[in-house]
Scaffold this motif. Structure first.
Motif, PDB file in Angstrom:
ATOM      1  N   ARG A 131      36.045  35.440  29.456  1.00 56.19           N
ATOM      2  CA  ARG A 131      37.425  35.557  29.000  1.00 56.19           C
ATOM      3  C   ARG A 131      37.782  34.413  28.058  1.00 56.19           C
ATOM      4  O   ARG A 131      37.090  33.388  27.981  1.00 56.19           O
ATOM      5  N   ALA A 184      34.264  43.827  30.399  1.00 54.19           N
ATOM      6  CA  ALA A 184      34.173  42.608  31.189  1.00 54.19           C
ATOM      7  C   ALA A 184      32.703  42.251  31.443  1.00 54.19           C
ATOM      8  O   ALA A 184      31.788  42.835  30.870  1.00 54.19           O
ATOM      9  N   GLY A 239      36.841  42.077  36.085  1.00 61.20           N
ATOM     10  CA  GLY A 239      36.606  41.011  35.123  1.00 61.20           C
ATOM     11  C   GLY A 239      35.373  40.186  35.390  1.00 61.20           C
ATOM     12  O   GLY A 239      34.545  39.953  34.501  1.00 61.20           O
TER      13      GLY A 239
END
Length: 541
Positions: free
Chosen positions: A58, A213, A276
């Motif tokens: 991320r 992800a 994620g």
């Protein structure tokens, strides 16, 4: 220069999944550095130690990893094992810690929360067993954040995170490793990859949504490269800093593209999604959604069909809000079944003590003692191995399971971003009335018991109080309410609704319809909609 003066920040108290804040909060000067230094100090320093480092890709992850590497070097760490590109799924990081005998690890993730400059970021410390830090350590970290006056960080060029191999950073070795290989190799030791290759060769169709992800590269390597699933079986396979604008939470609300496909006329045989950081999973069959609680129960009932568990399970554990479906399986198999608070560290204690080998929670997390984190792709492979062994569809397996054990209708209703004071006052009022509820009748349901869950760890004797409110009704139905610590703003109130149906004619209803009496009783007891002004929950799973 390695020593830098600083001052404490408010709000650096880590939860069960580390410290999560908005990304821009972490990007403030010294904010990340303070928390990392406090973490190093709280674990007794990192002088001479080996740590694992990586995250879910991320936004701000690479920059954070570079900062942490320079701080580890300045604090005297001997070696940092880093996933290439600063990538590591959470279960892969847990595996590397265990496999390499590391002293611990730092995982850069906010799990299933959205990513991007205006979204969420997180930092979590895992112990030498590969599992999340216990409360004694997170409390020590918080204490240190309140008194910190300096942090140590090496003044040096950024190390190369893209080339595999070893480089030096001061006196410390930085070892960049393939983030996927060791994890994929571990999966081959647990599952019958030949049977799975045969399954795909037979024309079996699967859709795996990695939601832009971290599990994308893992899923492509395992399903498409090693098991021979057709190219394109894995969708949204490239990890993106903002997850492509997706909310990387594998549930029917956020994985709606997969849901639409699996409920459509041309649905594949099997569908799955992960979150994620790769530790959660959602399981689907053609026209069939499998709740996480049911998934745990099915895996427990069929684990003996999977090579890594053919010798039998040591025991089973579930979080308190998770449905009792797996309890019925444990009873039938003669296994101990532990009910713990939410948080994987409680499972880790039981696994380290050899008491359980399978565990799960209703928030789309299942795992086993192969690592000390929940593991999304492991759960998908468990399901595939069971499908290959039983030669049945997902729908057929679920129908067979309910016919044998009965069905625990189950749903979770989330009210997100409530004002913290409002949420705490609402539950405080419920706490004050718990003693008066037993024996009362609410919306036609008789209250059998009502309490605030507390847990005494059977391994270390530690006591965890205030773990959620339980209202049990006659006949095995119940409502659980608790505040979640996984958000970054406000409070998320989670309401868990459960109704047991033992009879065959009670096994085929829509869950929300079957739970309607429980939903009405909860509103009467707590008044969530009336007191918050919400028309209903933000997310239903």
């Amino acid at each position: 220069m390695t020593r830098h003066e600083t001052q404490p920040f408010d709000g650096q108290k880590p939860g069960t999944s580390g410290l999560r804040k908005k990304t821009r909060v972490f990007m403030q000067p010294n904010f990340l550095e303070n928390f990392v230094q406090a973490t190093f100090d709280a674990v007794g320093g990192v002088q001479g130690k080996t740590l694992v480092l990586g995250g879910d890709g991320r936004f701000f992850g690479r920059e954070a990893a570079l900062t942490i590497l320079k701080m580890a070097a300045a604090n005297g760490a001997a070696r940092m094992i880093v996933g290439q590109g600063a990538w590591l799924s959470t279960p892969a990081a847990s595996n590397l810690i265990r496999q390499r005998g590391a002293d611990g690890g730092i995982i850069l993730s906010a799990s299933h929360n959205p990513g991007g400059p205006d979204e969420d970021f997180g930092v979590k410390y895992n112990m030498s067993n590969g599992g999340p830090a216990p409360e004694s350590v997170t409390s020590a970290i918080h204490q240190r954040t309140q008194e910190i006056t300096e942090y140590r960080k090496l003044d040096a060029p950024d190390p190369d995170l893209d080339s595999l191999g070893e480089t030096g950073l001061g006196e410390m070795t930085v070892e960049v490793v393939d983030p996927v290989a060791a994890y994929a190799d571990l999966m081959e030791t647990l599952f019958d990859f030949k049977a799975l290759r045969d399954l795909f060769d037979s024309g079996f169709r699967m859709r795996m949504d990695s939601m832009c992800a971290i599990t994308g590269p893992y899923a492509v390597e395992i399903f498409e490269n090693r098991l021979g699933a057709p190219t394109g079986t894995v969708t949204h396979a490239t990890p993106l800093p903002d997850f492509g604008g997706m909310h990387p939470d594998p549930n029917p609300t956020w994985a709606h593209e997969l849901m639409d496909e699996m409920m459509g006329d041309a649905a594949p045989d099997f569908g799955a999604a992960s979150d994620g950081d790769g530790d959660r999973n959602m399981i689907l069959g053609a026209g069939t959604y499998v709740s996480p609680s049911d998934s745990l129960a099915v895996l427990a009932a069929n684990a003996h069909l999977v090579p890594g568990y053919a010798g039998g399970l040591k025991g089973i554990a579930r979080s308190m809000p998770t449905s009792a479906a797996v309890d019925r399986v444990a009873e039938a198999l003669g296994l101990d079944c532990y009910e713990t608070p939410t948080g994987w560290k409680f499972f880790g204690n039981l696994m380290d003590a050899g008491r359980v080998s399978l565990c799960g929670e209703e928030s789309f997390g299942t795992g086993s003692d192969h690592v000390r984190e929940k593991d999304g792709l492991w759960a998908v492979l468990m399901w595939l191995n069971i499908l290959a062994a039983r030669k049945m569809s997902v729908a057929e397996i679920m129908a067979d399971h309910w016919a044998r054990f009965g069905r625990n209708y189950y749903s979770r209703h989330d009210y997100e971003a409530l004002p913290i004071e409002q949420a705490e006052t609402m539950l405080g009022d419920l706490r004050a009335r718990l003693g008066d509820l037993v024996g009362s009748e609410v919306e036609g349901l008789s209250v059998a018991s009502a309490d605030e869950f507390a847990y005494t760890d059977p391994v270390d004797g530690s006591i965890s109080r205030g773990q959620g409110f339980r209202i049990l009704f006659e006949g095995g139905s119940r409502v659980v309410l608790r505040l979640s610590g996984t958000g970054t703003e406000g409070a998320t109130l989670r309401v868990y609704l459960e109704r047991y149906a033992p009879e065959p004619d009670g096994l085929d209803h829509d869950p929300q319809e079957a739970l309607a009496p429980m939903i009405a009783a909860t509103e009467t007891l707590v008044g969530i909609r009336e007191r918050t002004g919400r028309a209903g929950p933000d997310v239903i799973t």
